[in-house]
Design a protein around this motif. Structure first.
Motif, short mmCIF file in Angstrom:
data_model
loop_
_atom_site.label_atom_id
_atom_site.label_comp_id
_atom_site.label_asym_id
_atom_site.label_seq_id
_atom_site.Cartn_x
_atom_site.Cartn_y
_atom_site.Cartn_z
N PRO A 537 0.84 -1.20 0.00
CA PRO A 537 0.00 0.00 0.00
C PRO A 537 0.87 1.25 0.00
CG PRO A 537 -0.07 -1.12 2.13
CD PRO A 537 0.66 -2.02 1.20
N LYS A 542 -0.54 1.41 6.86
CA LYS A 542 -1.58 0.39 6.68
C LYS A 542 -1.03 -0.97 7.09
CE LYS A 542 -4.93 2.41 3.99
NZ LYS A 542 -6.34 2.31 4.07
N LEU A 637 -8.11 -6.96 9.10
CA LEU A 637 -8.88 -6.71 7.87
C LEU A 637 -9.91 -5.61 8.08
CD1 LEU A 637 -9.44 -10.33 6.50
CD2 LEU A 637 -7.80 -8.63 5.69
N LEU A 638 -10.50 -5.56 9.27
CA LEU A 638 -11.45 -4.47 9.56
C LEU A 638 -10.75 -3.12 9.60
CD1 LEU A 638 -13.64 -6.25 12.29
CD2 LEU A 638 -14.35 -5.61 9.97
N GLN A 639 -9.42 -3.16 9.85
CA GLN A 639 -8.62 -1.92 9.80
C GLN A 639 -8.09 -1.67 8.38
OE1 GLN A 639 -5.49 -2.17 12.82
NE2 GLN A 639 -6.89 -3.34 14.14
N LYS A 640 -8.68 -2.40 7.40
CA LYS A 640 -8.31 -2.27 5.97
C LYS A 640 -6.89 -2.76 5.69
CE LYS A 640 -12.28 -0.53 4.97
NZ LYS A 640 -13.30 -1.44 4.40
N ALA A 641 -6.49 -3.82 6.40
CA ALA A 641 -5.19 -4.44 6.10
C ALA A 641 -5.20 -5.00 4.69
CB ALA A 641 -4.91 -5.55 7.11
N TYR A 642 -4.05 -4.96 4.05
CA TYR A 642 -3.87 -5.58 2.73
C TYR A 642 -3.44 -7.03 2.95
CZ TYR A 642 -4.22 -1.26 -0.02
OH TYR A 642 -4.68 -0.14 -0.64
N MET A 682 -12.52 -7.63 -1.86
CA MET A 682 -11.14 -7.27 -1.53
C MET A 682 -10.25 -7.42 -2.76
SD MET A 682 -10.75 -9.15 2.18
CE MET A 682 -8.96 -9.01 2.18
N GLY A 685 -10.86 -4.63 -5.23
CA GLY A 685 -10.35 -3.34 -4.79
C GLY A 685 -8.85 -3.30 -4.56
N GLN A 687 -7.22 -5.02 -2.36
CA GLN A 687 -6.87 -5.26 -0.96
C GLN A 687 -6.38 -6.70 -0.77
OE1 GLN A 687 -10.12 -4.54 1.77
NE2 GLN A 687 -8.90 -5.03 3.58
N TYR A 688 -6.75 -7.59 -1.68
CA TYR A 688 -6.28 -8.99 -1.69
C TYR A 688 -5.50 -9.18 -2.98
CZ TYR A 688 -6.68 -14.15 -1.16
OH TYR A 688 -6.44 -15.49 -1.01
#
Length: 694
Positions: A537, A542, A637-642, A682, A685, A687-688
């Protein structure tokens, strides 16, 4: 005033020419002087001043069938070539193959009804087009696609009849999405598909049989649609090969493995890319396994002064050389050993046949540097070679193997043969001197660069690229030969030479370490860089979660190295969690000492979670560790972890995807289906992210 204007004009012209020279890195002038060299330096010849109008090309060359290919590793191009040759030899079609990036497609609405277009399209990565198919894919799938004459017509392609075959891998979510999406768009635009769109599955290991099963009903449908009559297939060479016995192979105009004219003349210059490698010095190489039965290499490749740049997460491509043992075997079974240094000129039999390597060259150079002679054998190729058998008994056996899927599996596939090994086996060593050499140039892939995840951070070492590679050696019970990875064993040989290691390879492989004309002396390797979307990121605060067992840890070493450096520079670095697995903590625990240093550098923000599969009665893998840390993973993940995965696509990556969906479902109290939808979101976007292989 007029004198001043003239002077201004001279200055402006000089500035313009200088600007062109700078931004083309000199390749503009190379196009004017040597278009052949330019074609290999910058890509396909279709961009070198030739027409990009496919209809003009068909008319000029008298063709009525074009086989377009979207290929990343050469397999789709190989299938396209096979379709073109079969269409010509069996049905009398006037065929040509075409690289998708060589042409424009606005005039497909004028495609003649008495011609046919074939599309052989590989799906790359997560449902993406191959590099050479990007422009075509974006054009044909555009919501406002517009053609030259029928732009207002909702079905402008009613005169286009087409055939489609896709190459995919069922371990990826977007299986064969290229051929599916292109077929859907062509059908929507009014094109007429002939037969079913075929789909080959590399994930199941059935690609070749899928192709063979698809093409027979396709040919039947096409023969009916175009009123074609099948005839007995006769080999018609695509390339003409002329021996030049009076020419010295050491003549400075003869290519002995150099990829293009600049390399031949010793003036290699950039830009360095997939058509023009940089001959890079290996600054450092070392063994990082403590297992005598296996090798894993860490190498530092110096790209200083090349203008090659990378960002953390990119790939480096290594251009391999075939082992001398395999080159010798290949030449011997064809009875060409005494002719290995004979100079040969190769040219296409018509204007559309593109020779895959520069000439004049030699048999030895072609076999050592240009062709994938160690690749698995195809059943169709066995059938094709039958007519050139040393005697009738061998011909009958070859025909049987080529026509019988089970017999082929038993006698060829299960024994791990490459083509020379198979020919030795089936003829009991009798020479195959009736085979025209051109058939190998047509049927075997051009040797392809192999891509490795870069295991260093560009922030830490911008001029040195690290790679981490296990040396491949595959033994199959009952198979007479051990399959040795072409590129990794080449790298092992380079490492051994760098360290003055006297121990020979146990299988007797030997390599032209110093390259053609000894131009790689001093431990060099040809490389280029491929940029990737597998990225950290942009905000280092993050949190990230990485899953990388074995050498899947390679890009994550780069990620962690970068975050450790950012922490040392005073930046706010988020939680950095790495799940790493290997057999045991003593033999193959990669970068064990480094992780401790990174932990210290990041003041506790880095955590390594290990899984040693052979240190307990019950095997433990990274998948098990993920389940054990479900609560923390969900919170991150709820904290928008990648979330990142690197490694084997067929088993590990698929299981990790399912486990993550299960974790989300359980910890958030939602259905499994909802968990799967969240993971899909994810992925969409960014994120995954995955960097996986099959």
């Amino acid at each position: 005033m007029a004198q001043l204007d003239t002077l201004d004009m001279i200055v402006l012209v000089a500035l313009l020419l200088g600007t062109v020279a700078y931004f083309t890195k000199g390749t503009y002038w190379a196009v004017q002087k040597d278009p052949y060299a330019s074609a290999f330096t910058n890509g396909s010849a279709g961009k070198q001043g030739k027409s990009r109008n496919i209809l003009e090309k068909l008319d000029e060359t008298g063709k009525n069938c074009v086989v377009f290919y979207g290929s990343q590793t050469g397999t789709a191009e190989d299938y396209a070539s096979r379709l073109a040759k079969e269409g010509s030899s069996r049905f009398g079609l006037k065929t040509m193959t075409a690289d998708l990036e060589d042409y424009d497609y606005e005039n497909l609405d004028q495609f003649p009804e008495d011609k046919v277009a074939m599309f052989v399209l590989a799906t790359y990565g997560e449902g993406e087009p191959t590099d050479n198919a990007v422009e075509f894919y974006e054009f044909i799938n555009s919501d406002d696609v517009s053609f030259s004459e029928k732009s207002s017509d909702e079905t402008p392609l009613t005169t286009l009849q087409y055939v489609g075959f896709g190459l995919g891998n069922n371990t990826y979510e977007h299986y064969n999405s290229m051929i599916r999406n292109v077929s859907k768009s062509l059908d929507k635009l009014g094109a007429k598909r002939v037969g079913q769109a075929g789909e080959g599955d590399d994930g199941a290991g059935t690609m070749e049989e899928d192709f063979l099963a698809w093409k027979e009903p396709m040919w039947a449908a096409l023969a009916e649609a175009m009123s074609l009559e099948e005839r007995e297939a006769v080999y018609e060479p695509v390339f003409e090969l002329t021996e030049k016995p009076d020419m010295d192979h050491e003549d400075d105009t003869v290519y002995l493995g150099e990829p293009n004219k600049n390399h031949l003349e010793g003036q290699s210059k950039g830009p360095y890319n997939a058509h023009n490698p940089f001959i890079a010095p290996i600054a450092e190489s070392k063994e990082i396994f403590n297992d005598k039965a296996r090798n894993c290499l860490h190498m530092e490749i110096n790209v200083a002064g090349s203008n090659l740049s990378y960002t953390t997460g990119d790939h480096i491509a290594v251009w391999p050389t075939n082992a001398g043992k395999e080159a010798d075997r290949f030449l011997d079974i064809l009875n060409l050993t005494d002719k290995r240094n004979t100079v040969v000129a190769v040219k296409g039999m018509d204007a559309t046949a593109k020779v895959p390597f520069p000439s004049p060259t030699t048999y030895d150079a072609i076999v050592r540097y240009q062709l994938e002679i160690c690749a698995p054998v195809s059943r169709q190729f066995v059938s094709q070679l039958a007519q050139f058998s040393p005697n009738d008994a061998i011909k009958a056996e070859m025909t049987k193997i080529g026509n019988d899927k089970d017999e082929f599996s038993k006698q060829v596939a299960e024994k791990n043969y490459n083509i020379a090994q198979f020919l030795y086996y089936i003829s009991n060593g009798e020479k195959w001197d009736k085979i025209p050499f051109s058939i190998f140039i047509e049927a075997l892939h051009k040797i392809q660069p192999r891509y490795y995840s870069i295991s260093s951070s560009s922030l830490v070492q911008k001029d040195k690229i690290s790679i981490t590679a296990v040396v491949e050696s595959v033994e199959k019970p009952g198979a007479p030969h051990v399959v040795k990875g072409v590129t990794t064993n080449y790298l092992l040989a380079l490492k051994q030479k760098q360290h003055g290691d006297p121990s020979p390879d146990p299988h007797g492989l030997n390599y032209a370490i110093t390259g053609p004309r000894n131009k790689y002396d001093g431990i060099h390797v040809p490389v280029h860089v491929r940029h990737s979307n597998f990225k950290l990121p942009s905000d280092p605060s993050k949190p990230i979660i990485m899953v990388g067992p074995g050498t899947g840890v390679a890009p994550f070493r780069g990620f962690v190295q970068e975050r450790a450096q950012q922490a040392k520079m005073g930046e706010d670095v988020g939680k950095t969690m790495l799940f790493f697995g290997c057999r045991n903590s003593s033999d193959d625990f990669l970068y064990k000492e480094e992780w401790e240093q990174y932990k210290s550098d990041m003041s506790g923000q880095f955590e390594l979670v290990t899984a040693f599969s052979r240190e307990s009665a019950q095997k433990v893998y990274v998948q098990h560790r993920l389940k054990e840390r479900a609560e923390e993973i969900n919170e991150l993940l709820l904290q928008k972890a990648y979330f990142y995965v690197c490694g084997d696509a067929a088993n590990m990556a698929r299981e990790v995807n399912d486990i993550l969906a299960g974790i989300i479902s359980e910890k958030r109290g939602v259905s499994k289906q909802k968990g799967e939808e969240i993971v899909k979101g994810m992925r969409a976007g960014g994120q995954y992210q995955e960097d996986v292989w099959s």
